[in-house]
Design a protein around this motif. Sequence first.
Motif, PDB file in Angstrom:
ATOM      1  N   GLY A 149      25.801  58.659  12.987  1.00 48.01           N
ATOM      2  CA  GLY A 149      24.824  59.318  12.189  1.00 48.01           C
ATOM      3  C   GLY A 149      25.388  59.169  10.522  1.00 48.01           C
ATOM      4  N   THR A 150      25.962  58.192  10.288  1.00 43.05           N
ATOM      5  CA  THR A 150      26.651  58.290   8.958  1.00 43.05           C
ATOM      6  C   THR A 150      26.288  56.501   8.422  1.00 43.05           C
ATOM      7  OG1 THR A 150      28.747  57.587  10.047  1.00 43.05           O
ATOM      8  CG2 THR A 150      28.543  59.690   9.360  1.00 43.05           C
ATOM      9  N   TRP A 151      26.396  56.395   7.370  1.00 45.51           N
ATOM     10  CA  TRP A 151      26.578  55.225   6.502  1.00 45.51           C
ATOM     11  C   TRP A 151      27.772  54.371   7.110  1.00 45.51           C
ATOM     12  CZ3 TRP A 151      22.492  53.124   4.178  1.00 45.51           C
ATOM     13  CH2 TRP A 151      21.673  53.494   3.587  1.00 45.51           C
ATOM     14  N   VAL A 152      27.688  53.281   7.561  1.00 45.14           N
ATOM     15  CA  VAL A 152      28.623  52.645   8.208  1.00 45.14           C
ATOM     16  C   VAL A 152      28.775  51.010   7.566  1.00 45.14           C
ATOM     17  CG1 VAL A 152      29.426  51.239  10.184  1.00 45.14           C
ATOM     18  CG2 VAL A 152      28.724  53.566  10.463  1.00 45.14           C
ATOM     19  N   SER A 153      29.740  50.598   6.898  1.00 52.19           N
ATOM     20  CA  SER A 153      30.273  49.292   6.431  1.00 52.19           C
ATOM     21  C   SER A 153      29.900  48.159   7.422  1.00 52.19           C
ATOM     22  CB  SER A 153      31.598  49.112   5.869  1.00 52.19           C
ATOM     23  OG  SER A 153      31.922  47.809   5.673  1.00 52.19           O
ATOM     24  N   ALA A 154      29.052  47.246   6.679  1.00 55.29           N
ATOM     25  CA  ALA A 154      28.689  46.232   7.702  1.00 55.29           C
ATOM     26  C   ALA A 154      29.718  44.623   7.230  1.00 55.29           C
ATOM     27  CB  ALA A 154      27.245  45.786   7.406  1.00 55.29           C
ATOM     28  N   GLN A 155      30.822  44.963   6.687  1.00 58.46           N
ATOM     29  CA  GLN A 155      31.792  44.269   6.458  1.00 58.46           C
ATOM     30  C   GLN A 155      32.310  43.483   7.660  1.00 58.46           C
ATOM     31  OE1 GLN A 155      32.183  43.069   3.355  1.00 58.46           O
ATOM     32  NE2 GLN A 155      30.554  44.548   2.623  1.00 58.46           N
TER      33      GLN A 155
ATOM     34  N   ASP B  98      27.946  32.825   9.403  1.00 60.33           N
ATOM     35  CA  ASP B  98      26.787  33.349   9.426  1.00 60.33           C
ATOM     36  C   ASP B  98      26.587  34.392  10.922  1.00 60.33           C
ATOM     37  OD1 ASP B  98      25.260  32.370   7.123  1.00 60.33           O
ATOM     38  OD2 ASP B  98      25.181  30.828   7.968  1.00 60.33           O
ATOM     39  N   GLY B  99      27.090  33.782  11.838  1.00 60.17           N
ATOM     40  CA  GLY B  99      27.424  34.430  13.005  1.00 60.17           C
ATOM     41  C   GLY B  99      28.292  35.581  12.935  1.00 60.17           C
ATOM     42  N   ILE B 100      29.257  35.429  12.418  1.00 62.69           N
ATOM     43  CA  ILE B 100      30.135  36.866  12.275  1.00 62.69           C
ATOM     44  C   ILE B 100      29.398  37.839  11.504  1.00 62.69           C
ATOM     45  CG2 ILE B 100      32.101  37.330  11.127  1.00 62.69           C
ATOM     46  CD1 ILE B 100      32.960  35.724  13.538  1.00 62.69           C
ATOM     47  N   ALA B 101      28.760  37.422  10.401  1.00 64.84           N
ATOM     48  CA  ALA B 101      28.244  38.353   9.537  1.00 64.84           C
ATOM     49  C   ALA B 101      26.980  39.204  10.245  1.00 64.84           C
ATOM     50  CB  ALA B 101      27.506  37.508   8.431  1.00 64.84           C
ATOM     51  N   SER B 102      26.432  38.660  11.128  1.00 66.13           N
ATOM     52  CA  SER B 102      25.054  39.037  11.837  1.00 66.13           C
ATOM     53  C   SER B 102      25.775  40.083  12.836  1.00 66.13           C
ATOM     54  CB  SER B 102      24.401  37.879  12.790  1.00 66.13           C
ATOM     55  OG  SER B 102      23.714  37.381  11.919  1.00 66.13           O
ATOM     56  N   LEU B 103      27.099  39.538  13.664  1.00 65.96           N
ATOM     57  CA  LEU B 103      27.824  40.429  14.699  1.00 65.96           C
ATOM     58  C   LEU B 103      28.130  41.746  13.889  1.00 65.96           C
ATOM     59  CD1 LEU B 103      29.279  37.874  16.757  1.00 65.96           C
ATOM     60  CD2 LEU B 103      27.414  39.255  17.507  1.00 65.96           C
ATOM     61  N   ALA B 104      28.776  41.405  12.749  1.00 67.84           N
ATOM     62  CA  ALA B 104      29.138  42.741  11.918  1.00 67.84           C
ATOM     63  C   ALA B 104      28.060  43.619  11.714  1.00 67.84           C
ATOM     64  CB  ALA B 104      30.006  42.174  10.762  1.00 67.84           C
ATOM     65  N   PHE B 105      27.163  43.403  11.285  1.00 74.92           N
ATOM     66  CA  PHE B 105      25.736  44.054  11.044  1.00 74.92           C
ATOM     67  C   PHE B 105      25.419  44.471  12.359  1.00 74.92           C
ATOM     68  CE2 PHE B 105      21.338  44.836  10.311  1.00 74.92           C
ATOM     69  CZ  PHE B 105      21.226  45.163   9.059  1.00 74.92           C
ATOM     70  N   VAL B 106      25.271  43.981  13.471  1.00 74.52           N
ATOM     71  CA  VAL B 106      24.863  44.732  14.636  1.00 74.52           C
ATOM     72  C   VAL B 106      25.952  45.587  15.119  1.00 74.52           C
ATOM     73  CG1 VAL B 106      24.922  44.186  17.299  1.00 74.52           C
ATOM     74  CG2 VAL B 106      23.714  42.421  15.540  1.00 74.52           C
ATOM     75  N   GLU B 107      27.135  45.561  14.702  1.00 76.58           N
ATOM     76  CA  GLU B 107      28.163  46.609  15.185  1.00 76.58           C
ATOM     77  C   GLU B 107      28.089  47.666  14.482  1.00 76.58           C
ATOM     78  OE1 GLU B 107      31.874  45.244  16.508  1.00 76.58           O
ATOM     79  OE2 GLU B 107      31.056  43.945  18.128  1.00 76.58           O
ATOM     80  N   ALA B 108      27.905  47.449  12.910  1.00 77.85           N
ATOM     81  CA  ALA B 108      27.681  48.453  12.119  1.00 77.85           C
ATOM     82  C   ALA B 108      26.644  49.312  12.607  1.00 77.85           C
ATOM     83  CB  ALA B 108      27.697  47.835  10.753  1.00 77.85           C
ATOM     84  N   VAL B 109      25.531  48.667  12.762  1.00 82.12           N
ATOM     85  CA  VAL B 109      24.093  49.399  13.406  1.00 82.12           C
ATOM     86  C   VAL B 109      24.519  50.395  14.480  1.00 82.12           C
ATOM     87  CG1 VAL B 109      21.948  49.148  14.557  1.00 82.12           C
ATOM     88  CG2 VAL B 109      22.462  47.681  12.488  1.00 82.12           C
ATOM     89  N   SER B 110      25.276  49.843  15.492  1.00 79.95           N
ATOM     90  CA  SER B 110      25.385  50.890  16.758  1.00 79.95           C
ATOM     91  C   SER B 110      26.436  51.762  16.349  1.00 79.95           C
ATOM     92  CB  SER B 110      26.124  49.701  17.650  1.00 79.95           C
ATOM     93  OG  SER B 110      25.344  48.886  18.397  1.00 79.95           O
TER      94      SER B 110
ATOM     95  N   ASP C  35      23.239  28.422  20.614  1.00 80.68           N
ATOM     96  CA  ASP C  35      21.680  29.319  20.454  1.00 80.68           C
ATOM     97  C   ASP C  35      22.546  30.677  20.094  1.00 80.68           C
ATOM     98  OD1 ASP C  35      18.877  29.026  20.794  1.00 80.68           O
ATOM     99  OD2 ASP C  35      19.223  30.905  21.784  1.00 80.68           O
ATOM    100  N   LYS C  36      21.917  31.369  19.124  1.00 78.35           N
ATOM    101  CA  LYS C  36      22.165  32.687  18.494  1.00 78.35           C
ATOM    102  C   LYS C  36      22.016  33.553  19.529  1.00 78.35           C
ATOM    103  CE  LYS C  36      19.248  35.156  18.239  1.00 78.35           C
ATOM    104  NZ  LYS C  36      18.527  35.676  19.252  1.00 78.35           N
ATOM    105  N   PRO C  37      22.800  34.778  19.632  1.00 79.20           N
ATOM    106  CA  PRO C  37      23.791  35.051  18.590  1.00 79.20           C
ATOM    107  C   PRO C  37      25.082  34.099  19.057  1.00 79.20           C
ATOM    108  CG  PRO C  37      23.957  36.630  20.384  1.00 79.20           C
ATOM    109  CD  PRO C  37      22.826  35.665  20.669  1.00 79.20           C
ATOM    110  N   LEU C  38      26.111  33.961  17.824  1.00 78.99           N
ATOM    111  CA  LEU C  38      27.518  33.475  18.240  1.00 78.99           C
ATOM    112  C   LEU C  38      28.174  33.760  19.411  1.00 78.99           C
ATOM    113  CD1 LEU C  38      29.189  31.327  17.072  1.00 78.99           C
ATOM    114  CD2 LEU C  38      30.569  33.200  15.593  1.00 78.99           C
ATOM    115  N   CYS C  39      28.156  35.046  19.652  1.00 76.22           N
ATOM    116  CA  CYS C  39      28.876  35.779  20.677  1.00 76.22           C
ATOM    117  C   CYS C  39      28.322  37.134  20.999  1.00 76.22           C
ATOM    118  CB  CYS C  39      30.267  36.056  20.281  1.00 76.22           C
ATOM    119  SG  CYS C  39      31.137  34.293  20.497  1.00 76.22           S
ATOM    120  N   ASP C  40      28.842  37.921  22.023  1.00 79.03           N
ATOM    121  CA  ASP C  40      28.396  39.127  22.440  1.00 79.03           C
ATOM    122  C   ASP C  40      28.753  40.196  21.547  1.00 79.03           C
ATOM    123  OD1 ASP C  40      26.523  39.250  24.377  1.00 79.03           O
ATOM    124  OD2 ASP C  40      27.921  39.792  25.949  1.00 79.03           O
ATOM    125  N   THR C  41      30.040  39.976  20.905  1.00 82.93           N
ATOM    126  CA  THR C  41      30.643  41.030  20.122  1.00 82.93           C
ATOM    127  C   THR C  41      31.114  40.551  18.732  1.00 82.93           C
ATOM    128  OG1 THR C  41      32.840  40.852  21.071  1.00 82.93           O
ATOM    129  CG2 THR C  41      31.287  42.416  22.116  1.00 82.93           C
TER     130      THR C  41
END
Lengths: 376, 376, 376, 376
Positions: free
Chosen positions: B369-375, B351-363, B108-114
């Motif tokens: 207060g800057t643009w952050v890479s979601a790679q 896909d799970g990795i991409a989502s978690l990268a997105f989540v961490e970039a958001v945080s 079940d999503k997400p893949l992991c916590d971080t």
Amino acid sequence: MPHQTLRYAMIGGGQGSWIGEAHRKALALDNTARLVAGCFSSNHDRSQAFGQELGLPDLRVYGSAMELAEAEAALEDKPHFVVICTPNRHHLEQIKMLAAKGFPIVCDKPLCDTLAEGKEALKALASPGSGLLALTHCYAGYAMIKEARSLIRKGRLGTLRKVVVEYPQGWLMPEDAEEGKPAMSASTGVSSMVDVGTHAEHLARYVTGLQTKEVFADVSSFVPGGARTPDDFNVLVRYEGGQRGVLIASQSSSGEQNCLRLRVYGSEGSLDWMQEDPNLLILRLRDQPVQTLHRGQPYLSAEAQSCSRLPPGHPEGYLEAFANIYRSFAEAVQAYNRGEVANVDFPNAADGIASLAFVEAVSKSSETGTWVSAQP
Amino acid sequence: MPHQTLRYAMIGGGQGSWIGEAHRKALALDNTARLVAGCFSSNHDRSQAFGQELGLPDLRVYGSAMELAEAEAALEDKPHFVVICTPNRHHLEQIKMLAAKGFPIVCDKPLCDTLAEGKEALKALASPGSGLLALTHCYAGYAMIKEARSLIRKGRLGTLRKVVVEYPQGWLMPEDAEEGKPAMSASTGVSSMVDVGTHAEHLARYVTGLQTKEVFADVSSFVPGGARTPDDFNVLVRYEGGQRGVLIASQSSSGEQNCLRLRVYGSEGSLDWMQEDPNLLILRLRDQPVQTLHRGQPYLSAEAQSCSRLPPGHPEGYLEAFANIYRSFAEAVQAYNRGEVANVDFPNAADGIASLAFVEAVSKSSETGTWVSAQP
Amino acid sequence: MPHQTLRYAMIGGGQGSWIGEAHRKALALDNTARLVAGCFSSNHDRSQAFGQELGLPDLRVYGSAMELAEAEAALEDKPHFVVICTPNRHHLEQIKMLAAKGFPIVCDKPLCDTLAEGKEALKALASPGSGLLALTHCYAGYAMIKEARSLIRKGRLGTLRKVVVEYPQGWLMPEDAEEGKPAMSASTGVSSMVDVGTHAEHLARYVTGLQTKEVFADVSSFVPGGARTPDDFNVLVRYEGGQRGVLIASQSSSGEQNCLRLRVYGSEGSLDWMQEDPNLLILRLRDQPVQTLHRGQPYLSAEAQSCSRLPPGHPEGYLEAFANIYRSFAEAVQAYNRGEVANVDFPNAADGIASLAFVEAVSKSSETGTWVSAQP
Amino acid sequence: MPHQTLRYAMIGGGQGSWIGEAHRKALALDNTARLVAGCFSSNHDRSQAFGQELGLPDLRVYGSAMELAEAEAALEDKPHFVVICTPNRHHLEQIKMLAAKGFPIVCDKPLCDTLAEGKEALKALASPGSGLLALTHCYAGYAMIKEARSLIRKGRLGTLRKVVVEYPQGWLMPEDAEEGKPAMSASTGVSSMVDVGTHAEHLARYVTGLQTKEVFADVSSFVPGGARTPDDFNVLVRYEGGQRGVLIASQSSSGEQNCLRLRVYGSEGSLDWMQEDPNLLILRLRDQPVQTLHRGQPYLSAEAQSCSRLPPGHPEGYLEAFANIYRSFAEAVQAYNRGEVANVDFPNAADGIASLAFVEAVSKSSETGTWVSAQP
């Protein structure tokens, strides 16, 4: 008490039958019962082939309903009930056969082809040792239909005045039959009143509790081609309590999908439900904002809650409604096996009789141009 | 070829877990797999009690995931795959454990916590003899989402310009936790970005094929009370190809249900899909009437057709979408067992990795207060 | 050619008459005509007071329709036409009076109270020097109704099969009269068939071009209280070409607002239009995505374009529809004054006659329980 | 007190200007004011020709705004106010000119091209003898927007949390300019933030009363071609009280019409309003059925009632909203002329300043990639 998964057999519903597949999925969804035997075709080989696809052992797949009834009745782990998904014209014979063997029955609607047959079926069911029959008017299984019924019973609409129930359908148009595509009515000679009209009639009766007194009908056959089975029915209804109704049932409504809709009007407000958007119910009370009630919400009645599986905003659909019919039937079967009577909520043979009486009154009215009693 | 019903075990998803029940129903619906073992609680008695309710033999119900993995791996009729429905913080450990035993996994999503954990999980999956993992981003399973993807691939929208994906939720509001009702985020300390935001992020990526370059986020915590886990995320997105995006994820949106919505704009038109009305997809082409496409219709793509079970106008819902993920996963498992690679369509660990990268970039963006890479 | 603003007088439509106000606003919207005289009450003082509010000089405000007709006919700057907004029972007398003076007339629907009166009115209009009369079936003025008619004329629906037209209303419920609020039917003894049913009948005829052959009706009076004027009509319709129809007209439909809806079914598809959402028209063609057409778009017919004032997405409403009737009437008046005949598009006396014939057939059918011809 | 129809002059709004026509119709609808003078083009002949179409005497039709201001100010029956419908770049000069002559002003939005200009305009308005200016943010005139504001003021949503306001537009796409069709942005070099974004910004502020603290923006130009004026704006908003916002303004959203939508979320529920369906307002309160409120209903606030002309179910549209702005402005003008101050409800110069400050903050944020204060 642990959930008990029952056993069932199926007659009909073989290759290419989407409704057979719907029955099986509805039973699987809640793990209500598992398929243990079947007769999926009168051609023994085809029946076997289809049974294999479903994972059944060859021994329990038959080439005739009679064979199935006899052989299965003799087994220790015999089915708890048998599902009939055959063309309507076979229902009476199969009901009699299964009732004689003491099997509880689920019969795809309509009960039979004619009111006379329906009455004969009812008699067969009344014999000792038989008696349980569910008719899959699946639309009555939707959670928000339970809510509609509950609101009316609580008097939220005040005194009922009028019912408008419509079932314009276009997805299975009779002309499709001529193009080699599946087409319910034309291919089987069954009128749209039987095919879709009985669903509409049952739904209105189920939700409102009103009994039809008499009907006046205008019946047409718009689709060109051979059979010219009636495909369009416009019916005025008078209920016992003086309420009025309009029922529209049609399979020649080009462009429509499966647009069953029920509106009920009372002195204090009205209800509106659409099958194609089944997770909501519109309640319009006089001089108040229009309310939209959603499946799964805590403000719904216990009846609606108990027919719901998922949180609000997670759509349920046709199979859940179908499964609700089965869930209630399974409870009845288990109670029956314990010698008890469950508090059940599924369409039964008496409902089937009422629908067939309605269908025949519609035909007769159309022929005579007069109001005709719809009493069974 | 006869349909083969697989066997599965489940970890988590016990008493009171609606998502565990959703997994089981989604697997039952198509007879995709049957439950043969489980660990439904770290309390052995509770696990047993729940297993009994589900009809499992005590022998195959465990009090720890480790026990399950070891015991089941040794059986001849061992599960074809294992489903993880535990809190996110246990996912990594369980994925490693199951991968080590060679079990295909549904998580079940997400893949992991971080993201770091996610990368570790991916490494574990890459070990010899393991490798199959499906992440249940169930919304990607809807037939009309397949249609949306197909239309974009065919170029019907022209050059993509912009994506607006929203997931305002109100049915599980964090304040409910304080009133003793279930509440996803607050009770577990998981932010709404993880809980609902990853669904939105995945859906947009799945349908458009666009890769996120960078994000700018504003993160809030509106719900009063102890944890103050962030419950509201507004994110600006820049994609690799220069497209723009807006992602809204919120669990403090009082009054909303589960209102995931995706809009994609291109030079020639736009698409609009709403999860709460999932059987339709709106296509707005420039200077043409707005089109509403309906599930089950013959004009849909093969991809959408193959994810559909019922005729048009017979609503499918959340469980069918969920089941589509499972159906594709089961094909992959069977192909894998035959030493083949199936042409599959389900969210995986990448896909799970991409989502978690997105989540961490958001945080990180919210903090800096800057643009952050979601790679990743 | 510069726009010519005509002059008009109004009879009725005084204090508290929302429909009088609607006429005036519809005329002002396009600067079609300006009010120059009026008789707003049979009480001379009240008429004067209301005229002053409207900015009219006292000299041109009268206490009787007869005075107005005579005095205004003698003026050099006499009105180009006169609008009748009085209770239906006065229409015949006023039409005769105005026609005798040679005034073009706009009459709020219905033409008269009875078919016999209507025929007498028609005779009066046929006298030399008179002849122009518009009946404000305002719903026929909506741009998307023009589009619907155009699509049907172009054959987009194939062979017409069926018409379903409904007008359930709840905003002016007869019981309100008893509570001192405005209530159309009960307060005036006018049945809902006349009040709303004629709008429905006209709309269906206008859009489809079909002529009613015969009707079968069930008529009820649900609202308790004194008058017991019929407030609910369910009518089956047979058209000359064999098409079928259902017409529902009701003012006892609690919770409804003003829910006029027209559906037309043909062999190739169907149209669906709802007055409460008038800027769009739904076109459902067989085996194609459902199309929603929007007012103001370039893909619409010239007829629909010419009845549109604003860009797409900028809603037009009831007053614009009303104004379209007036715009066409004003063109006819100007052409008439030039001795020409304009290509006009507004409901006229013949339409009024057809509606009254329909109303009378409905009554007679309800009394006799038989199909009754609706030929005027 | 009899209704007083005021006199007005118009600058701009000539041949081909739909917004000029909208102003005139909005003023005619309620007989609020009649046009007595105009300058419809800087080409004197064209101005005259258009004035003649509108029925104006040549004497009062001018070839420059300056001429109009001077000549009209000297007349005894001079206009009560002057309407500016010229391109934005002329607003400042014309406002100063008209204010100097003491004319109350209605200015089509935006107030000016830049914040600096706006401040200069405000100063001009503050001079003795001037001061009244209405900005036609017409969407604020809808009755259901008044209701939304009233519900929020009454605290029905609890503590406000978040605002989502969107204005995706596709009907006037910049690329159309290249094809010779009208296209707002590209043809004038005005960004979509000014053109549609200011409407969205104003609406959110008007309904919620929230003041913007700072913004973060991502600005794009998707439409190919010469000017490359920005046509897509995605903005994160932080309000003074800690609330959050998302504002989307775009004119490159192919397939959209004029889809302004406002959602406001609070602790107790949320509001949802869509300009393309303006007669209704959706109120979603926690754990209650969703409510849809309809214009014209007795349960609405006095503010909403007073902005309504027609009974429920009789749609009002864009012109009625526009006319509501004018109605309130006319009251203010009349009060002003009596030396009083009316309790008015229309967007004014201060609103214009706030919008321009927002626009400039958006630009600056996009350039710097930082949060930027939106204080004027």
